[in-house]
Design a protein around this motif. Structure first.
Motif, PDB file in Angstrom:
ATOM      1  N   ALA A 292       0.830  -1.208   0.000  1.00 21.53           N
ATOM      2  CA  ALA A 292       0.000   0.000   0.000  1.00 21.53           C
ATOM      3  C   ALA A 292       0.864   1.257   0.000  1.00 21.53           C
ATOM      4  N   ILE A 293       1.953   1.222   0.768  1.00 19.88           N
ATOM      5  CA  ILE A 293       2.876   2.366   0.797  1.00 19.88           C
ATOM      6  C   ILE A 293       3.488   2.593  -0.589  1.00 19.88           C
ATOM      7  N   GLU A 294       3.848   1.508  -1.243  1.00 15.02           N
ATOM      8  CA  GLU A 294       4.427   1.616  -2.586  1.00 15.02           C
ATOM      9  C   GLU A 294       3.406   2.178  -3.567  1.00 15.02           C
ATOM     10  N   ARG A 295       2.167   1.700  -3.509  1.00 11.53           N
ATOM     11  CA  ARG A 295       1.132   2.220  -4.416  1.00 11.53           C
ATOM     12  C   ARG A 295       0.884   3.700  -4.160  1.00 11.53           C
ATOM     13  N   ALA A 296       0.847   4.080  -2.881  1.00  8.97           N
ATOM     14  CA  ALA A 296       0.610   5.484  -2.540  1.00  8.97           C
ATOM     15  C   ALA A 296       1.730   6.376  -3.057  1.00  8.97           C
ATOM     16  N   SER A 297       2.943   5.850  -3.050  1.00  8.14           N
ATOM     17  CA  SER A 297       4.080   6.663  -3.498  1.00  8.14           C
ATOM     18  C   SER A 297       4.025   6.950  -4.992  1.00  8.14           C
ATOM     19  N   ARG A 298       3.277   6.135  -5.737  1.00 10.54           N
ATOM     20  CA  ARG A 298       3.179   6.323  -7.191  1.00 10.54           C
ATOM     21  C   ARG A 298       1.992   7.196  -7.582  1.00 10.54           C
ATOM     22  N   ARG A 299       1.162   7.555  -6.584  1.00 10.99           N
ATOM     23  CA  ARG A 299      -0.022   8.359  -6.897  1.00 10.99           C
ATOM     24  C   ARG A 299       0.353   9.823  -7.084  1.00 10.99           C
ATOM     25  N   PRO A 300      -0.255  10.485  -8.073  1.00 10.93           N
ATOM     26  CA  PRO A 300       0.030  11.916  -8.252  1.00 10.93           C
ATOM     27  C   PRO A 300      -0.707  12.794  -7.255  1.00 10.93           C
ATOM     28  N   SER A 301      -1.844  12.311  -6.727  1.00 11.24           N
ATOM     29  CA  SER A 301      -2.637  13.145  -5.819  1.00 11.24           C
ATOM     30  C   SER A 301      -1.966  13.257  -4.469  1.00 11.24           C
ATOM     31  N   GLN A 302      -2.172  14.367  -3.797  1.00  9.91           N
ATOM     32  CA  GLN A 302      -1.575  14.626  -2.494  1.00  9.91           C
ATOM     33  C   GLN A 302      -2.663  15.044  -1.509  1.00  9.91           C
TER      34      GLN A 302
END
Length: 305
Positions: A292-302
């Motif tokens: 989940a941390i890895e997927r979140a790191s690839r998201r453009p949204s903040q």
């Protein structure tokens, strides 16, 4: 909490007493070599209440002994989540441990008189000394559970730090201090700090307990744990699904679905774990969280902090 009033001291019952016949027939059950209780009463207790009664019986049952570790925690009603088989733990202080009854373990400990208290007829460590002993003996994860209970019960971090200073250079003092610093007064159940400890051990950083995330209209939502600003961890408790504690199963399911939808709509990755998963398959929980941390790191949204 039960106070141990239902316990029967077998030392006071000679051969031929009806109590021994009730033990033979199963109407009473021995919780320690010298302590027994009615079987129907014992069965009526919740699991944590049974554990506390067994701990009180253990503390009462061995003369001049002091309950320590997990046994002391049970007597205090502290949160306890174990990573290994739980056995009764006692000490005679600095005196040598003699032969102990089956199922009981004795450890030598150097204790100050003010670190010992009497609760429901059982001599036991004080609450802080109990949490410190668990941290020093069983490590960060179980220590976090115990220290979080102290903060949940109103102990401030300054008081905990002063108590740690008074311990001096005892074995495990670094772990004790780490548990003091990482534990949170915002924990609402034992499996929240337990999960926190597992993740800290695995090298996962940026863990927060029940942070308040703003919602429209001045409302807010608190995930059980947040990892950084983009991953929410929810821990399901078995009590939620008994149909009584938190209402009907349909209401709980709808509430959790709504809660998860709110978190997802904030742009967060959301993972859920049950206590059973945390206990029996921690590797799965850790790897799922890392994913989940890895997927979140690839998201453009903040999402907002």
């Amino acid at each position: 909490m039960n106070s141990g009033d239902e316990l029967v001291n077998l030392r006071r019952h000679k051969a031929g007493s009806p109590v021994w016949a009730e033990i033979e027939t199963g109407r009473m059950v021995k919780l320690a070599p010298t302590q027994a209780v009615r079987s129907d009463y014992f069965r009526s207790l919740a699991p944590h209440e049974r554990a506390r009664l067994v701990a009180i019986a253990t503390g009462r049952g061995v003369p001049k002994s002091i309950a320590i570790g997990r046994t002391a925690a049970r007597i205090h009603g502290m949160w306890v989540v174990t990573r290994s088989k739980e056995t009764a733990e006692l000490t005679r202080g600095a005196h040598p441990c003699t032969t102990m009854p089956e199922g009981q373990r004795c450890r030598r400990m150097k204790l100050r008189p003010e670190e010992i208290t009497l609760i429901d007829g059982a001599r036991t460590l004080t609450p802080f000394r109990t949490a410190a002993d668990i941290a020093a003996t069983y490590g960060l994860v179980e220590g976090l559970v115990a220290m979080s209970w102290l903060k949940y019960s109103g102990w401030g971090i300054g008081r905990l730090r002063r108590e740690a200073e008074r311990l001096g250079p005892v074995k495990g003092i670094a772990t004790i201090r780490q548990c003091i610093e990482l534990s949170s007064p915002r924990a609402l159940s034992p499996f929240e700090p337990y999960a926190q400890g597992l993740f800290v051990e695995a090298g996962i950083e940026g863990i927060r307990m029940h942070p308040r995330l703003p919602l429209p209209g001045g409302r807010y939502i608190e995930p059980d744990l947040m990892i950084g600003d983009h991953v929410a961890v929810e821990i399901d408790g078995d009590a939620k699904y008994d149909g009584v504690t938190y209402g009907s199963l349909d209401d709980i399911s709808r509430g959790e679905l709504k809660r998860q939808k709110l978190l997802i709509n904030m742009g967060l990755e959301v993972v859920r774990f049950s206590p059973r998963e945390l206990l029996t398959n921690p590797e799965y929980c850790i790897e799922t969280l890392r994913g989940a941390i890895e997927r979140a790191s690839r998201r453009p949204s903040q999402p907002g902090k």
